[in-house]
Scaffold this active site. Structure first.
Site, mmCIF file in Angstrom:
data_model
loop_
_atom_site.group_PDB
_atom_site.id
_atom_site.type_symbol
_atom_site.label_atom_id
_atom_site.label_comp_id
_atom_site.label_asym_id
_atom_site.label_seq_id
_atom_site.Cartn_x
_atom_site.Cartn_y
_atom_site.Cartn_z
ATOM 1 C CE1 TYR A 70 -3.673 2.399 0.931
ATOM 2 C CE2 TYR A 70 -2.421 3.176 2.481
ATOM 3 C CZ TYR A 70 -3.520 3.320 1.746
ATOM 4 O OH TYR A 70 -4.207 4.474 2.192
ATOM 5 C CE LYS A 84 -3.146 5.757 -1.040
ATOM 6 N NZ LYS A 84 -4.023 6.205 -1.934
HETATM 7 P P1 NAD Z 1 -12.732 4.021 0.893
HETATM 8 O O1 NAD Z 1 -12.442 2.518 0.746
HETATM 9 O O2 NAD Z 1 -14.183 4.150 1.782
HETATM 10 O O3 NAD Z 1 -13.127 4.713 -0.542
HETATM 11 C C1 NAD Z 1 -12.236 4.309 -1.499
HETATM 12 C C2 NAD Z 1 -13.145 4.097 -2.618
HETATM 13 O O4 NAD Z 1 -12.436 3.903 -3.885
HETATM 14 C C3 NAD Z 1 -14.188 3.008 -2.671
HETATM 15 O O5 NAD Z 1 -15.453 3.300 -2.401
HETATM 16 C C4 NAD Z 1 -13.990 2.002 -3.506
HETATM 17 O O6 NAD Z 1 -15.042 1.066 -3.988
HETATM 18 C C5 NAD Z 1 -13.612 2.917 -4.440
HETATM 19 N N1 NAD Z 1 -12.443 2.260 -5.481
HETATM 20 C C6 NAD Z 1 -11.779 1.301 -5.405
HETATM 21 N N2 NAD Z 1 -11.203 0.738 -6.576
HETATM 22 C C7 NAD Z 1 -11.987 1.209 -7.488
HETATM 23 C C8 NAD Z 1 -11.832 1.374 -8.948
HETATM 24 N N3 NAD Z 1 -11.179 0.415 -9.616
HETATM 25 N N4 NAD Z 1 -12.645 2.062 -9.491
HETATM 26 C C9 NAD Z 1 -13.455 3.045 -8.888
HETATM 27 N N5 NAD Z 1 -13.525 3.139 -7.557
HETATM 28 C C10 NAD Z 1 -12.685 2.270 -6.810
HETATM 29 O O7 NAD Z 1 -11.537 4.623 1.651
HETATM 30 P P2 NAD Z 1 -11.514 6.154 2.169
HETATM 31 O O8 NAD Z 1 -11.087 5.898 3.621
HETATM 32 O O9 NAD Z 1 -12.492 6.728 1.711
HETATM 33 O O10 NAD Z 1 -9.941 6.598 1.499
HETATM 34 C C11 NAD Z 1 -10.076 7.325 0.290
HETATM 35 C C12 NAD Z 1 -8.636 7.627 -0.208
HETATM 36 O O11 NAD Z 1 -7.936 8.271 1.079
HETATM 37 C C13 NAD Z 1 -7.988 6.346 -0.510
HETATM 38 O O12 NAD Z 1 -6.960 6.687 -1.638
HETATM 39 C C14 NAD Z 1 -6.920 6.009 0.447
HETATM 40 O O13 NAD Z 1 -5.937 5.246 0.430
HETATM 41 C C15 NAD Z 1 -6.799 7.355 0.991
HETATM 42 N N6 NAD Z 1 -6.543 7.492 2.841
HETATM 43 C C16 NAD Z 1 -7.261 7.246 3.554
HETATM 44 C C17 NAD Z 1 -7.157 7.328 4.903
HETATM 45 C C18 NAD Z 1 -8.119 6.994 5.909
HETATM 46 O O14 NAD Z 1 -7.871 7.314 6.973
HETATM 47 N N7 NAD Z 1 -9.484 6.926 5.567
HETATM 48 C C19 NAD Z 1 -5.737 7.552 5.365
HETATM 49 C C20 NAD Z 1 -4.681 7.864 4.158
HETATM 50 C C21 NAD Z 1 -4.962 7.733 3.068
#
Ligand code: NAD
Length: 330
Positions: free
Chosen positions: A150, A154
């Site tokens: 992961y 990133k």
């Molecule tokens: P989440 O899993 O709720 O949202 C990610 C969304 O991306 C999901 O709804 C998923 O279905 C969609 N997705 C995955 N593969 C896909 C594809 N091939 N085509 C279209 N959609 C697709 O996660 P989140 O917490 O909302 O995270 C959003 C972003 O923030 C991500 O990039 C994550 O890595 C990053 N992030 C989140 C956190 C956190 O604490 N939540 C921390 C660091 C980074």
């Protein structure tokens, strides 16, 4: 007459993406929300957005999604908490296809801004071996030794955003999120992160009368947690800014996982017997966000204290637990 700006929120059916769609609609944007999940599984679905189900790992899907868009927000990724990312490294790395194809599409369609959601998982593990951490500064990502799978994806995607800007002139902006929490996100199923998982476990224990809780690790690992409203405001500020390098977006209010459980117990009005699973995935020993750069450049600081944000989150998770047990009983 000024036409409305058009935004694409990739991952709009997810936790942060869903909140961002709501925020952008409120700011007067025309919003296209795209996610790979069927619409009934989106955490939030806004009727006044153009909602589309597409697999953004595919190049053609990205070109269709970005057509006519001014600002691309890439929040789509295959991700979850430590339990998920430590056991699904290849799947996490495949998100590189999403960012790569979205960048190509943004360039082709001449989008004027591109935001990428990176993560604190890009930071080298050697800076995170003690619970008593020194907060992570942006420069600590190099020399690189990020979270396997992961974190590498990133870091690579951050780099690709940088070179699309430098070589092709696409205006990219990058935030490194540190643990975001709040309502309307994953709370069960194996992808949930610590705050939602703890809220669920406390709610289930309170409802069942079995006053025990299992905690991953000894609970002395430290983290900071940023409430979703602060995150969405930060995404907006960073995207509109002239900050070209990746920048931390997180809270610097450091707590142990045991303290996080204390807070949720207090909110729920219960006290639970704790058992610690020392073999469960725990991630790094300690992690905190150094907010010097974002404070200095944008005057941004999270405004929601952890206790306050957890209160809203617990109430939402507790409602989901209640609705789900009522549905299984029926
Ligand atoms: P989440 O899993 O709720 O949202 C990610 C969304 O991306 C999901 O709804 C998923 O279905 C969609 N997705 C995955 N593969 C896909 C594809 N091939 N085509 C279209 N959609 C697709 O996660 P989140 O917490 O909302 O995270 C959003 C972003 O923030 C991500 O990039 C994550 O890595 C990053 N992030 C989140 C956190 C956190 O604490 N939540 C921390 C660091 C980074």
């Amino acid at each position: 007459m000024n036409r409305k700006r058009v935004a694409l929120v990739a991952g709009g059916g997810g936790f942060i993406g869903g909140h961002l769609v709501g925020d952008l609609l409120g700011r007067g944007f025309t919003v296209r929300a795209v996610d790979v999940k069927p619409e009934q599984d989106w955490y939030q679905r806004f009727d006044d957005a153009d909602n589309q189900v597409l697999d953004l790992r595919l190049r053609d899907a990205c070109f269709a999604a970005v057509d006519g868009v001014d600002v691309v927000y890439n929040l789509a990724a295959d991700m979850g908490g430590m339990g998920f990312i430590e056991n699904n490294r290849a799947l996490c790395m495949l998100s590189v296809l999403i960012n790569t194809h979205l960048l190509e599409a943004a360039l082709h369609h001449r989008a004027d801004r591109y935001f990428f959601a990176s993560s604190a998982c890009v930071y080298a593990a050697e800076h995170q071996t003690s619970p008593d951490v020194t907060a992570l500064r942006e420069a600590d990502a190099y020399p690189a030794m990020p979270e396997d799978g992961y974190g590498w994806e990133k870091l690579f995607s951050e780099r690709m955003c940088r070179h699309f800007r430098e070589d092709f002139g696409l205006e990219t902006r990058i935030a490194r999120f540190h643990n975001v929490y709040g309502p309307h996100g994953t709370w069960r199923g194996g992808r949930e992160k610590a705050p939602a998982a703890i809220c669920r476990k406390v709610s289930e224990a309170a409802r069942s009368g079995d006053h025990t809780i299992e905690i991953w690790g000894d609970g002395e690992q430290t983290r900071s947690f940023m409430y979703i409203d602060d995150c969405v405001k930060g995404i907006w500020d960073i995207t509109e800014s002239d900050i070209l390098e990746p920048i931390n977006l997180g809270s610097s209010e450091l707590v142990t996982i045991n303290q996080l459980v204390d807070l949720v117990e207090e909110i729920a009005g219960v006290q639970l017997q704790r058992s610690h699973d020392l073999s469960a995935p725990q991630g790094v020993r300690g992690r905190n966000s150094d907010n010097t750069m974002i404070l200095d450049r944008l005057g941004w600081e999270p405004s929601t204290p952890l206790r306050e944000g957890l209160d809203v989150t617990y109430r939402w998770v507790d409602e989901q637990v209640g609705a789900s047990s009522a549905a299984s009983a029926a």
